[in-house]
Enzyme design. Structure first.
Site, short mmCIF file in Angstrom:
data_model
loop_
_atom_site.label_atom_id
_atom_site.label_comp_id
_atom_site.label_asym_id
_atom_site.label_seq_id
_atom_site.Cartn_x
_atom_site.Cartn_y
_atom_site.Cartn_z
N THR A 181 1.25 -1.27 -0.16
CA THR A 181 -0.19 0.16 0.31
C THR A 181 0.73 1.17 -0.29
OG1 THR A 181 0.03 -0.35 2.44
CG2 THR A 181 -1.43 -1.50 1.40
N GLU A 326 -5.66 -2.98 -1.48
CA GLU A 326 -5.90 -3.96 -1.18
C GLU A 326 -7.42 -5.12 -1.86
OE1 GLU A 326 -5.54 -1.10 0.14
OE2 GLU A 326 -4.82 -1.58 2.72
N LYS A 435 -14.27 18.66 9.85
CA LYS A 435 -15.38 18.99 11.27
C LYS A 435 -15.37 19.75 11.53
CE LYS A 435 -18.33 15.85 13.93
NZ LYS A 435 -18.63 14.98 14.97
N TRP A 440 -19.68 17.41 9.10
CA TRP A 440 -18.84 17.08 8.09
C TRP A 440 -18.93 17.91 6.14
CZ3 TRP A 440 -15.83 14.26 10.10
CH2 TRP A 440 -16.17 13.49 11.19
P1 AMP Z 1 -4.08 2.61 -3.32
O1 AMP Z 1 -4.32 1.38 -2.26
O2 AMP Z 1 -2.99 3.32 -3.14
O3 AMP Z 1 -4.73 2.87 -4.74
O4 AMP Z 1 -5.13 3.96 -2.65
C1 AMP Z 1 -6.98 3.72 -2.62
C2 AMP Z 1 -7.56 4.33 -2.44
O5 AMP Z 1 -7.62 5.99 -3.32
C3 AMP Z 1 -9.09 4.46 -1.69
O6 AMP Z 1 -9.26 4.50 -0.59
C4 AMP Z 1 -9.32 5.79 -2.12
O7 AMP Z 1 -9.11 6.46 -1.21
C5 AMP Z 1 -8.75 6.10 -2.81
N1 AMP Z 1 -9.85 6.26 -4.38
C6 AMP Z 1 -9.48 5.27 -5.91
N2 AMP Z 1 -10.27 5.26 -6.44
C7 AMP Z 1 -10.97 6.36 -6.39
C8 AMP Z 1 -11.77 7.33 -7.08
N3 AMP Z 1 -12.34 7.03 -8.42
N4 AMP Z 1 -12.26 8.57 -6.42
C9 AMP Z 1 -12.10 8.95 -5.23
N5 AMP Z 1 -10.73 7.84 -4.52
C10 AMP Z 1 -10.76 7.00 -5.13
#
Ligand code: AMP
Length: 536
Positions: A181, A326, A435, A440
């Site tokens: 991650t 994940e 907040k 929110w």
């Molecule tokens: P990663 O594991 O680095 O791919 O990051 C995942 C996170 O990216 C998710 O939990 C979201 O917060 C953000 N994310 C992924 N796709 C989107 C999307 N289409 N719109 C908004 N946030 C997104």
């Protein structure tokens, strides 16, 4: 007598034989660092992937051993995608944009034994090499220069493959891949993908209602192959025999547009920043490139509605998708539901800008303080997911029990609403919510609106402490070159769109917004920068 079905394990290795038998002439095109195009075929790719599996086995690879890659998107990386798992090894893609400390930490945490690296990326390896224990390093001579002394050559490795290799029989629960991650806080965590989860994810992203990857498409993943397996597209493309175009290190708008045109790309994918650059180039010179009608999958961060509208003007279709490391990563995809066929144009664009509905076999729920919230498009809760390609735990020692609920769901940390059609809308990360006065405010909504202002190139909204309201939103804004806008103008632009108390009073005009290695806003850095904001 009851009949039964075969319990064929779902593994990646049979994809190689399928490619050899069914579409051995189809092309895989890679852009080299020199910008020249390297062309190969699925037949060659399948043969070389098996050679890699044979050679790694002969070099001492044991089942479950991790083999890291430090590579751009190109055909040798695709060979690693299949050759390493076919040998029973684990493909561990390293993010070349990480800080060397983090890269060293990840290589050690994964206990990578071997590494395959592009010669043009050796300077990155040099920064970590004395801190990691890699037994063998194979160099892909992508620049055309000889492999430097002290390293083994990837081509020599392939030529050393013993003949008569039979890939080992694997269980579908064997691990095929490992990604970390991009954690903006704390150490990154490893997510181990099994053969089964990868095969099922391939099938899922190929469905017509998801990304519709098919053998009739020409697919160009802009998203790097070190970001959650380029969202699974290389695996799916090999399964269906789509022509693949891999852009190497050239990810600027002009280079990509040139490649879209030359190779007649029909399906592509990347993060919003890439598409904003491409849209800007198209707006400047609308008839310069003769593009096919493409579907552009956008994910990783929210795609602003203005970008979807912008591409429609150029005959190109944005498909918004959501996912995480994940979740392999595709979890939801946004397509217009037939229920919205007669909705207004504005409503249809709003729907396309949402993150979409869960792909088959993925279940979702939004959980608030007192349990799951209603699917009414209003109530906010944390998005939780479960399904056969969602992590059930992390790799190795980095456990994080808080991410998994007692009843078997993964906690995404994204705050969402879900409407009655099951369509998800992300309002924030749990840690990024603002907040104000006990209520929110969604930073994502404000950012998406600000980016619709003609002078704004990028906008990132964070919470800053406020003596009266606890927190108020601050908008950090990067203006387009030569463009002008004042705080008062931006405020006036937002006012008709939001409740009065949502609209930021604080605007900071900045040269750039700090970003993570995946190109997402690094809000923690921005919060640090503005933690002492002085309110008038
Ligand atoms: P990663 O594991 O680095 O791919 O990051 C995942 C996170 O990216 C998710 O939990 C979201 O917060 C953000 N994310 C992924 N796709 C989107 C999307 N289409 N719109 C908004 N946030 C997104």
């Amino acid at each position: 007598m009851h009949g039964s079905m075969m319990t064929t394990p779902l593994t990646l290795t049979p994809f190689l034989e399928r490619a050899r038998l069914l579409f051995s002439d189809r092309e895989i095109v890679s852009r080299l660092p020199s910008k020249a195009l390297h062309r190969t075929t699925y037949g060659d790719f399948a043969r070389r992937s098996l050679q890699l599996a044979a050679a790694l086995t002969a070099a001492g690879l044991r089942k479950g051993d991790r083999v890291a890659t430090l590579m751009w998107n190109h055909s040798a990386h695709l060979e690693a995608y299949f050759g390493i798992p076919a040998a029973g090894g684990v493909l561990h893609t390293l993010n070349l944009r990480l800080h060397p400390d983090q890269l060293a930490w990840i290589i050690n945490d994964a206990a990578d034994r071997f590494l395959i690296v592009d010669d043009v990326l050796l300077p990155i390896l040099a920064k970590v090499q004395d801190r990691v224990k890699l037994e063998k390093i194979f160099v892909v001579a992508s620049s055309g220069a000889p492999v430097p002394p002290g390293f083994e050559s990837y081509e020599d490795l392939l030529s050393s493959a013993p003949s008569g290799f039979t890939p080992p029989a694997l269980a579908e629960s064997d691990v095929a891949g490992l990604c970390y991650t991009s954690g903006t806080t704390g150490n990154p965590k490893g997510v181990a993908y099994t053969h089964r989860s990868t095969v099922l994810h391939c099938l899922a992203v190929s469905l017509a209602d998801t990304l519709a990857v098919s053998g009739r498409e020409t697919v160009l993943p802009v998203v790097p192959m070190f970001h959650v397996n380029a969202w699974g597209l290389p695996f799916a493309a090999v399964m269906v025999g789509a022509k693949l175009v891999l852009p190497g290190p050239h990810l600027d708008a002009e280079s990509l547009l040139e490649l879209f045109e030359k190779e007649q790309v029909t399906l592509t994918a990347g993060v919003p920043t890439i598409w904003m650059g491409i849209l800007a180039a198209l707006e400047q010179a609308p008839s310069r490139w003769k593009l096919q009608r493409m579907r552009m999958v956008v994910g990783g961060s929210a795609v602003p509605e203005s970008v979807i509208r912008g591409f429609d003007r150029h005959g190109q279709t944005v498909v918004h998708a959501w996912g995480m490391t994940e979740t392999s990563p595709v979890g939801t995809v946004s397509h217009l539901s037939p229920a919205l066929a007669n909705a207004s144009e504005d409503e249809r664009y709003q729907a396309r800008a949402r993150q979409g509905t869960p792909v088959p076999l993925v279940e979702i729920r939004a959980v608030g303080d007192t349990g799951p919230v209603a699917w009414d498009g209003q109530s906010m809760g944390e998005l939780q997911v479960r399904g056969p390609w969602i992590a059930g735990s992390y790799f190795g020692g980095s456990q994080d029990p808080d991410k998994f609920t007692a009843d078997g769901w993964f906690r995404t940390g994204d705050v969402v609403t879900i409407d009655r059609h099951g369509c998800v809308k992300i309002t924030d990360r749990t840690k990024d919510l603002i907040k104000s006065g006990g209520e929110w405010i969604s930073s994502v909504d404000l950012e998406n609106a600000l980016i619709g202002h003609p002078a704004v190139k990028e906008a990132c909204v964070i919470a800053v402490t406020h003596p009266k309201w606890a927190e108020r939103p601050l908008a950090a804004v990067v203006l387009k070159p030569g463009a002008q806008a004042t705080a008062a103008e931006l405020r006036a632009f937002l006012e008709p769109r939001f409740a009065r108390w949502w609209v930021p009073e604080a605007y900071a005009f900045v040269a750039e917004i700090p970003k993570t290695s995946a190109g997402k806003f690094l809000k923690s850095a921005l919060r640090d920068q503005f933690k002492d904001w002085k309110w008038d």
